[in-house]
Scaffold this motif. Structure first.
Motif, PDB file in Angstrom:
ATOM      1  N   ALA A 177       0.772  -1.161  -0.012  1.00  0.00           N
ATOM      2  CA  ALA A 177      -0.014   0.048   0.005  1.00  0.00           C
ATOM      3  C   ALA A 177       0.763   1.255  -0.048  1.00  0.00           C
ATOM      4  CB  ALA A 177      -0.884   0.194   1.321  1.00  0.00           C
ATOM      5  N   GLY A 178       0.481   2.319  -0.867  1.00  0.00           N
ATOM      6  CA  GLY A 178       1.136   3.363  -0.880  1.00  0.00           C
ATOM      7  C   GLY A 178       2.790   3.627  -1.456  1.00  0.00           C
ATOM      8  N   SER A 179       2.741   2.462  -1.994  1.00  0.00           N
ATOM      9  CA  SER A 179       4.308   2.334  -2.932  1.00  0.00           C
ATOM     10  C   SER A 179       4.063   2.673  -4.283  1.00  0.00           C
ATOM     11  CB  SER A 179       4.727   0.617  -2.890  1.00  0.00           C
ATOM     12  OG  SER A 179       3.781   0.021  -3.677  1.00  0.00           O
ATOM     13  N   THR A 180       5.209   2.677  -4.966  1.00  0.00           N
ATOM     14  CA  THR A 180       5.329   2.995  -6.422  1.00  0.00           C
ATOM     15  C   THR A 180       4.523   1.916  -7.095  1.00  0.00           C
ATOM     16  OG1 THR A 180       7.370   4.206  -6.234  1.00  0.00           O
ATOM     17  CG2 THR A 180       6.789   3.253  -8.268  1.00  0.00           C
ATOM     18  N   ALA A 181       4.618   0.702  -6.672  1.00  0.00           N
ATOM     19  CA  ALA A 181       3.796  -0.289  -7.405  1.00  0.00           C
ATOM     20  C   ALA A 181       2.361  -0.099  -7.204  1.00  0.00           C
ATOM     21  CB  ALA A 181       4.182  -1.729  -6.765  1.00  0.00           C
ATOM     22  N   ALA A 182       1.695   0.289  -6.156  1.00  0.00           N
ATOM     23  CA  ALA A 182       0.426   0.569  -5.848  1.00  0.00           C
ATOM     24  C   ALA A 182       0.152   1.614  -6.871  1.00  0.00           C
ATOM     25  CB  ALA A 182       0.181   1.193  -4.275  1.00  0.00           C
ATOM     26  N   LYS A 183       0.930   2.497  -7.255  1.00  0.00           N
ATOM     27  CA  LYS A 183       0.281   3.801  -7.977  1.00  0.00           C
ATOM     28  C   LYS A 183       0.536   3.268  -9.413  1.00  0.00           C
ATOM     29  CE  LYS A 183       2.256   7.115  -4.665  1.00  0.00           C
ATOM     30  NZ  LYS A 183       3.428   8.021  -4.384  1.00  0.00           N
ATOM     31  N   MET A 184       1.223   2.412  -9.688  1.00  0.00           N
ATOM     32  CA  MET A 184       1.254   1.969 -11.017  1.00  0.00           C
ATOM     33  C   MET A 184       0.251   1.186 -11.289  1.00  0.00           C
ATOM     34  SD  MET A 184       5.597   0.872 -11.483  1.00  0.00           S
ATOM     35  CE  MET A 184       5.117  -0.285 -12.859  1.00  0.00           C
TER      36      MET A 184
END
Length: 74
Positions: A33-40
């Protein structure tokens, strides 16, 4: 983060060291949660009408992360 930046970060994470996958948020426990991966993942879902497509960059990175690659396992 815009889609171009997300794609560039993801491409780097997918092809680089296992630590980069974990640092981006692709972990064996799922996308952090809240990571670059989540944004992607969010950007991919918005662009695809609410889903993340099989074979997409996000899907490929998460597959490697889920397999333990983000911890240096093969």
């Amino acid at each position: 983060m815009d889609r171009v930046t997300s794609a560039a970060v993801g491409a780097g994470a997918q092809g680089s060291t296992p630590k980069a996958l974990g640092a981006a948020g692709f972990t064996s426990g799922g996308i952090a949660a809240g990571s670059t991966a989540a944004k992607m993942m969010s950007a991919s879902a918005v662009a695809s009408g609410g889903r993340v497509g099989a074979g997409s960059l996000v899907s490929a990175c998460q597959s490697k992360g889920a397999s333990g690659a983000s911890k240096g396992k093969k």
